[in-house]
Motif scaffolding. Structure first.
Motif, PDB file in Angstrom:
ATOM      1  N   LEU A 274      -4.557   1.298   4.244  1.00  0.00           N
ATOM      2  CA  LEU A 274      -5.800   1.541   3.521  1.00  0.00           C
ATOM      3  C   LEU A 274      -6.984   0.829   4.170  1.00  0.00           C
ATOM      4  CD1 LEU A 274      -4.445   1.200  -0.118  1.00  0.00           C
ATOM      5  CD2 LEU A 274      -5.039   3.309   1.075  1.00  0.00           C
ATOM      6  N   LEU A 275      -6.713  -0.300   4.820  1.00  0.00           N
ATOM      7  CA  LEU A 275      -7.775  -1.052   5.476  1.00  0.00           C
ATOM      8  C   LEU A 275      -8.225  -0.400   6.775  1.00  0.00           C
ATOM      9  CD1 LEU A 275      -6.521  -4.731   5.003  1.00  0.00           C
ATOM     10  CD2 LEU A 275      -8.086  -3.429   3.558  1.00  0.00           C
ATOM     11  N   VAL A 276      -7.302   0.259   7.442  1.00  0.00           N
ATOM     12  CA  VAL A 276      -7.624   0.798   8.766  1.00  0.00           C
ATOM     13  C   VAL A 276      -7.735   2.313   8.781  1.00  0.00           C
ATOM     14  CG1 VAL A 276      -6.518  -1.148   9.910  1.00  0.00           C
ATOM     15  CG2 VAL A 276      -5.184   0.910   9.449  1.00  0.00           C
ATOM     16  N   GLY A 277      -7.532   2.952   7.652  1.00  0.00           N
ATOM     17  CA  GLY A 277      -7.540   4.406   7.601  1.00  0.00           C
ATOM     18  C   GLY A 277      -8.939   4.985   7.588  1.00  0.00           C
TER      19      GLY A 277
ATOM     20  N   ALA B  49      -1.051   0.738  -4.194  1.00  0.00           N
ATOM     21  CA  ALA B  49      -0.080   0.969  -3.119  1.00  0.00           C
ATOM     22  C   ALA B  49       0.899  -0.197  -3.000  1.00  0.00           C
ATOM     23  CB  ALA B  49      -0.819   1.168  -1.797  1.00  0.00           C
ATOM     24  N   ALA B  50       0.382  -1.429  -3.113  1.00  0.00           N
ATOM     25  CA  ALA B  50       1.231  -2.608  -2.957  1.00  0.00           C
ATOM     26  C   ALA B  50       2.239  -2.747  -4.084  1.00  0.00           C
ATOM     27  CB  ALA B  50       0.368  -3.859  -2.879  1.00  0.00           C
ATOM     28  N   LEU B  51       1.851  -2.319  -5.275  1.00  0.00           N
ATOM     29  CA  LEU B  51       2.724  -2.494  -6.444  1.00  0.00           C
ATOM     30  C   LEU B  51       3.489  -1.224  -6.803  1.00  0.00           C
ATOM     31  CD1 LEU B  51       0.377  -4.648  -8.704  1.00  0.00           C
ATOM     32  CD2 LEU B  51       2.229  -5.414  -7.198  1.00  0.00           C
ATOM     33  N   ASP B  52       3.458  -0.242  -5.931  1.00  0.00           N
ATOM     34  CA  ASP B  52       4.189   1.001  -6.173  1.00  0.00           C
ATOM     35  C   ASP B  52       5.680   0.683  -6.315  1.00  0.00           C
ATOM     36  OD1 ASP B  52       5.431   3.468  -6.126  1.00  0.00           O
ATOM     37  OD2 ASP B  52       4.183   4.280  -4.533  1.00  0.00           O
ATOM     38  N   PRO B  53       6.281   0.972  -7.465  1.00  0.00           N
ATOM     39  CA  PRO B  53       7.702   0.636  -7.659  1.00  0.00           C
ATOM     40  C   PRO B  53       8.640   1.365  -6.711  1.00  0.00           C
ATOM     41  CG  PRO B  53       6.875   2.020  -9.447  1.00  0.00           C
ATOM     42  CD  PRO B  53       5.689   1.586  -8.643  1.00  0.00           C
TER      43      PRO B  53
ATOM     44  N   ARG C 269     -13.211 -10.004  -3.919  1.00  0.00           N
ATOM     45  CA  ARG C 269     -12.475  -8.840  -4.383  1.00  0.00           C
ATOM     46  C   ARG C 269     -10.998  -8.904  -4.000  1.00  0.00           C
ATOM     47  NH1 ARG C 269     -14.637  -5.780  -8.019  1.00  0.00           N
ATOM     48  NH2 ARG C 269     -16.577  -5.754  -6.849  1.00  0.00           N
ATOM     49  N   PHE C 270     -10.710  -9.370  -2.763  1.00  0.00           N
ATOM     50  CA  PHE C 270      -9.349  -9.253  -2.255  1.00  0.00           C
ATOM     51  C   PHE C 270      -8.497 -10.509  -2.413  1.00  0.00           C
ATOM     52  CE2 PHE C 270     -11.168  -5.537  -0.219  1.00  0.00           C
ATOM     53  CZ  PHE C 270     -10.122  -4.627  -0.329  1.00  0.00           C
ATOM     54  N   LEU C 271      -9.096 -11.687  -2.447  1.00  0.00           N
ATOM     55  CA  LEU C 271      -8.277 -12.896  -2.585  1.00  0.00           C
ATOM     56  C   LEU C 271      -7.475 -12.907  -3.882  1.00  0.00           C
ATOM     57  CD1 LEU C 271     -10.545 -15.681  -1.031  1.00  0.00           C
ATOM     58  CD2 LEU C 271      -8.373 -14.802  -0.149  1.00  0.00           C
ATOM     59  N   PRO C 272      -8.068 -12.597  -5.038  1.00  0.00           N
ATOM     60  CA  PRO C 272      -7.247 -12.546  -6.256  1.00  0.00           C
ATOM     61  C   PRO C 272      -6.147 -11.487  -6.188  1.00  0.00           C
ATOM     62  CG  PRO C 272      -9.576 -12.658  -6.801  1.00  0.00           C
ATOM     63  CD  PRO C 272      -9.498 -12.384  -5.333  1.00  0.00           C
ATOM     64  N   LEU C 273      -6.455 -10.354  -5.552  1.00  0.00           N
ATOM     65  CA  LEU C 273      -5.452  -9.301  -5.398  1.00  0.00           C
ATOM     66  C   LEU C 273      -4.267  -9.807  -4.587  1.00  0.00           C
ATOM     67  CD1 LEU C 273      -6.174  -5.612  -4.377  1.00  0.00           C
ATOM     68  CD2 LEU C 273      -4.317  -6.883  -3.331  1.00  0.00           C
ATOM     69  N   LEU C 274      -4.556 -10.447  -3.453  1.00  0.00           N
ATOM     70  CA  LEU C 274      -3.480 -10.942  -2.591  1.00  0.00           C
ATOM     71  C   LEU C 274      -2.691 -12.056  -3.265  1.00  0.00           C
ATOM     72  CD1 LEU C 274      -5.411 -10.934   0.797  1.00  0.00           C
ATOM     73  CD2 LEU C 274      -3.556  -9.386   0.134  1.00  0.00           C
TER      74      LEU C 274
ATOM     75  N   ARG D 268     -13.197   0.181  -5.213  1.00  0.00           N
ATOM     76  CA  ARG D 268     -12.297   1.331  -5.194  1.00  0.00           C
ATOM     77  C   ARG D 268     -11.175   1.133  -4.187  1.00  0.00           C
ATOM     78  NH1 ARG D 268     -17.129   5.897  -5.270  1.00  0.00           N
ATOM     79  NH2 ARG D 268     -17.637   5.697  -7.496  1.00  0.00           N
ATOM     80  N   ARG D 269     -11.504   0.563  -3.027  1.00  0.00           N
ATOM     81  CA  ARG D 269     -10.468   0.328  -2.029  1.00  0.00           C
ATOM     82  C   ARG D 269      -9.478  -0.733  -2.498  1.00  0.00           C
ATOM     83  NH1 ARG D 269     -11.530  -1.128   4.278  1.00  0.00           N
ATOM     84  NH2 ARG D 269     -12.180  -3.129   3.403  1.00  0.00           N
ATOM     85  N   ALA D 270      -9.993  -1.776  -3.167  1.00  0.00           N
ATOM     86  CA  ALA D 270      -9.110  -2.814  -3.689  1.00  0.00           C
ATOM     87  C   ALA D 270      -8.163  -2.245  -4.742  1.00  0.00           C
ATOM     88  CB  ALA D 270      -9.932  -3.957  -4.276  1.00  0.00           C
ATOM     89  N   SER D 271      -8.658  -1.366  -5.584  1.00  0.00           N
ATOM     90  CA  SER D 271      -7.815  -0.746  -6.609  1.00  0.00           C
ATOM     91  C   SER D 271      -6.736   0.113  -5.961  1.00  0.00           C
ATOM     92  CB  SER D 271      -8.668   0.108  -7.553  1.00  0.00           C
ATOM     93  OG  SER D 271      -9.583  -0.685  -8.268  1.00  0.00           O
ATOM     94  N   SER D 272      -7.115   0.848  -4.915  1.00  0.00           N
ATOM     95  CA  SER D 272      -6.127   1.660  -4.196  1.00  0.00           C
ATOM     96  C   SER D 272      -5.094   0.777  -3.513  1.00  0.00           C
ATOM     97  CB  SER D 272      -6.827   2.545  -3.156  1.00  0.00           C
ATOM     98  OG  SER D 272      -7.708   3.450  -3.774  1.00  0.00           O
ATOM     99  N   GLY D 273      -5.557  -0.345  -2.943  1.00  0.00           N
ATOM    100  CA  GLY D 273      -4.637  -1.266  -2.288  1.00  0.00           C
ATOM    101  C   GLY D 273      -3.656  -1.875  -3.262  1.00  0.00           C
ATOM    102  N   GLN D 274      -4.126  -2.259  -4.421  1.00  0.00           N
ATOM    103  CA  GLN D 274      -3.238  -2.837  -5.425  1.00  0.00           C
ATOM    104  C   GLN D 274      -2.202  -1.815  -5.886  1.00  0.00           C
ATOM    105  OE1 GLN D 274      -5.036  -4.007  -9.208  1.00  0.00           O
ATOM    106  NE2 GLN D 274      -3.773  -5.845  -9.186  1.00  0.00           N
TER     107      GLN D 274
END
Length: 211
Positions: free
Chosen positions: A112-115, A92-96, A147-152, A84-90
């Motif tokens: 999102l990581l520190v909140g 946020a990162a791709l927000d146009p 979870r996060f390496l493919p996202l990054l 769920r956090r990874a989905s939220s991070g993606q």
């Protein structure tokens, strides 16, 4: 809640025997959602099968009908929180609405990581467990990498080679994890890791400008 078969009727191999049926899978997911909500609210300290059963409104025997044991249940609940956090991070990162440079995308993930979002305390504790006892709990950290390496890597410019995207993703992941640990353990509290993050973002800006 849905009813469960009598766990005392389990085969000699153990309680778990429901995984193959759609009904069993649905019930298993329902139980996992209850346990995940409990972890998100109360963290991992004193987690046990009986605590999980209480959160799910069932018995520990029923949980053993659907899960191999407390460690599997814990791992899957942590994975769900992390998913769920990874989905939220993606998102946020791709927000146009935000700048689309790699540095800006990484910057968008950091809050999102520190909140204090869903399950943040549990995910921090999971990382601590993995470092304290890697033999037993190392998978709690390994899932984070998966979870996060493919996202990054997906946030990197697509004109970069696959190898370059993977290398930069590994660097960013390791740096963010280090900054997160620094923040959680620093007397500075809310400002821990910010100087390192700023340096990382500058490096990523240069990396992209040179490509």
């Amino acid at each position: 809640m849905a009813s469960d078969p009598d766990p005392d009727a389990a085969s000699p191999a153990g309680y778990r025997r429901s995984a193959g049926s759609p009904r069993g899978q649905a019930r298993r997911r329902e139980l996992l959602e209850y346990v995940t909500a409990d972890l998100a609210a109360h963290g991992l300290v004193d987690f046990s099968l009986r605590r999980a059963a209480k959160a799910a409104g069932t018995t520990h025997k029923v949980l053993l009908y659907h899960f191999a044991g407390a460690e599997e249940l814990l791992r899957e609940a942590v994975e769900l929180l992390r998913e769920r956090r990874a989905s939220s991070g993606q998102a946020a990162a791709l927000d146009p609405a935000h700048p689309q440079s790699l540095a800006e995308r990484v910057k968008a993930i950091w809050p999102l990581l520190v909140g204090t979002g869903e399950g943040q305390r549990a995910l921090d504790q999971a990382l601590g467990l993995a470092m304290y006892d890697p033999q037993r709990h190392g998978m709690l950290a390994a899932d984070s990498s998966e979870r996060f390496l493919p996202l990054l890597a997906g946030l990197c410019p697509q004109e970069w080679s696959a190898q370059r995207r993977e290398q930069v993703a590994e660097l960013v992941f390791a740096a963010l994890r280090g900054f997160l640990v620094q923040r959680r353990t620093s007397p500075d509290g809310e400002t821990g890791g910010e100087a390192g993050l700023a340096a990382l973002l500058r490096m990523l800006e240069r990396e992209q400008a040179e490509s």
